[in-house]
Write an enzyme that holds these catalytic residues in place. Sequence first.
Site, short mmCIF file in Angstrom:
data_model
loop_
_atom_site.label_atom_id
_atom_site.label_comp_id
_atom_site.label_asym_id
_atom_site.label_seq_id
_atom_site.Cartn_x
_atom_site.Cartn_y
_atom_site.Cartn_z
N HIS A 1 40.35 31.33 42.66
CA HIS A 1 40.03 30.19 41.78
C HIS A 1 38.54 29.89 41.74
O HIS A 1 38.16 28.79 41.33
CB HIS A 1 40.79 28.95 42.26
CG HIS A 1 42.27 29.06 42.05
ND1 HIS A 1 43.18 28.35 42.78
CD2 HIS A 1 42.99 29.81 41.18
CE1 HIS A 1 44.42 28.66 42.36
NE2 HIS A 1 44.31 29.53 41.40
N HIS A 2 37.71 30.85 42.16
CA HIS A 2 36.27 30.54 42.15
C HIS A 2 35.75 30.37 40.74
O HIS A 2 34.71 29.78 40.52
CB HIS A 2 35.47 31.63 42.90
CG HIS A 2 35.37 32.91 42.14
ND1 HIS A 2 36.44 33.75 41.95
CD2 HIS A 2 34.33 33.49 41.49
CE1 HIS A 2 36.05 34.79 41.23
NE2 HIS A 2 34.79 34.65 40.93
N ARG A 3 36.49 30.91 39.77
CA ARG A 3 36.23 30.65 38.35
C ARG A 3 37.56 30.42 37.67
O ARG A 3 38.56 31.05 38.03
CB ARG A 3 35.54 31.86 37.70
CG ARG A 3 34.15 32.11 38.24
CD ARG A 3 33.17 32.19 37.11
NE ARG A 3 31.82 32.29 37.63
CZ ARG A 3 30.76 32.41 36.86
NH1 ARG A 3 30.89 32.46 35.56
NH2 ARG A 3 29.56 32.45 37.37
N LYS B 1 47.62 38.19 38.31
CA LYS B 1 48.51 39.24 37.79
C LYS B 1 49.94 38.74 37.82
O LYS B 1 50.29 37.92 38.68
CB LYS B 1 48.41 40.49 38.66
CG LYS B 1 48.84 41.75 37.95
CD LYS B 1 47.75 42.20 37.02
CE LYS B 1 47.93 43.60 36.52
NZ LYS B 1 46.64 44.11 36.04
N1 GLU Z 1 46.15 44.33 32.32
C1 GLU Z 1 44.77 44.60 32.07
C2 GLU Z 1 44.03 44.87 33.37
O1 GLU Z 1 44.62 45.30 34.34
C3 GLU Z 1 44.12 43.55 31.19
C4 GLU Z 1 44.10 42.17 31.75
C5 GLU Z 1 43.62 41.11 30.75
O2 GLU Z 1 43.28 41.44 29.64
O3 GLU Z 1 43.62 39.95 31.15
O4 GLU Z 1 42.85 44.76 33.46
#
Ligand code: GLU
Length: 471
Positions: A63-65, A105
């Site tokens: 969460h630093h940005r 992610k």
């Molecule tokens: N899934 C892609 C990655 O691993 C794109 C992530 C994104 O565009 O936020 O970088």
Amino acid sequence: MSGKISFFKSVENYVDKAASYTDIPRGLVEQIKACNLVLQIRFPVRVGNDYQVIEAYRVQHSHHRLPTKGGIRYAESVDQDEVMALAALMTYKCALVDVPFGGAKGGIRINPANYTVEQLQSITRRYTTELIKKNFIGPGIDVPAPDYGTGPREMAWILDTYQAFRHGEIDSIGCVTGKPVTQNGIRGRAEATGRGVYYGLRQCVSYAEDMAKIGLTPGMEGKTMVVQGLGNVGSNTALISQKEGGVKIIGVSEREGSIQDLNGIDVEKLLAFRRETGSIIGYPGSTHIGDALAALEMECDILVPAALENQITLENADRIKAKIIAEAANGPITADADPILQKKGIVILPDFYINAGGVTVSYFEWLKNLSHHRFGRLENRFQTNAFARIVSKVEEMTGKTITDRERELLTRGGTEIELVNSGLEDTMITAFDQIRETLKQHPDIKDLRTAAFVCSLKKIASDYISMGIFP
Ligand code: GLU
């Protein structure tokens, strides 16, 4: 999780190694490495007359940005360790390419091929609802995007679900990126990761002194390339390298196996062949050389693993003959295989640099969404008129005139796709040169991965310090 070391742990090990070349306080390194929030979700989906429990995650690594940023993958390999590792890589990726986000992610543990479109839609909408309930999504909070097994269609479902719950929120279209262009997406996002791989490779091979060390001449033209995986990233890397770089694609692999043709494979025709027959095996002029891993062992200048993680392992590392490996996928080389490849003198372009094109263009999409207008709308006409006045003046002073076509080229403003691609090109060039410079400043660092982690760590540490948390 695969093998003995967890994926997340192996990312931590790389960070620890890089941190030893910096003077960042130990406690700050620990804070940077830690996953800030982990959301584990279970929900049911109806399949036929029964129900299935769906396992899903969203991890906000740092969460630093804010907002945090990263794709959502649909794959059977998904588990908490994998999503944590991929979220961490997003933090280092964004820092490296100066995209002002923390890393995140998401993942749903399914093989999308086993579900109907309706079932996928209900899984995606339910997952989004869970994220909304937990305040894990929003243009200033956490912004998902496509990853392995997802694309613009899933992003459109996410946006629609979000807007249904957040009616009237003025920036809601910025809650997710990688949307269809017709639904507030941006041109160039679909091929951005592959295009970024190409720009990164082109910059890497442009330095004659670096290339001489691995017995290559500078420039992309005529280099041989092998690509593993013809998904979004692999196919666009291969297409763009072939069309714009004059690269010769001599080997390709997909889940059904590997093919080779030393005279070069026309990627566009191969993709059409696979769409028609469901397989790359039997493509005219090519030889079937084995399973999905076989192509990795071919002799070539550039190897592009663009499928999933853990493809080059202790088992096959010794047989890899490429001179350069571009990690288009996330984590295709296991931590124990990495030193073996390095010993062989192979140049490895690390995942969190070479596949950063996707998140870079996602950032442009988010900026476009928050500004509520397309790039160039305010200034294009003004610039065209200004350039036209300069051209007229030069014509008047020289007594010569140019053709209408030349005038158009000299005076028109950039289209959205041109602006996106130029921003992406500049980002990939700048980041590579930063990594290369770091390598030069630290003669004891031998590989681009460690140098890239050093670059990212320094930027993240300075963000924390400027927040006043670590004076
Ligand atoms: N899934 C892609 C990655 O691993 C794109 C992530 C994104 O565009 O936020 O970088």
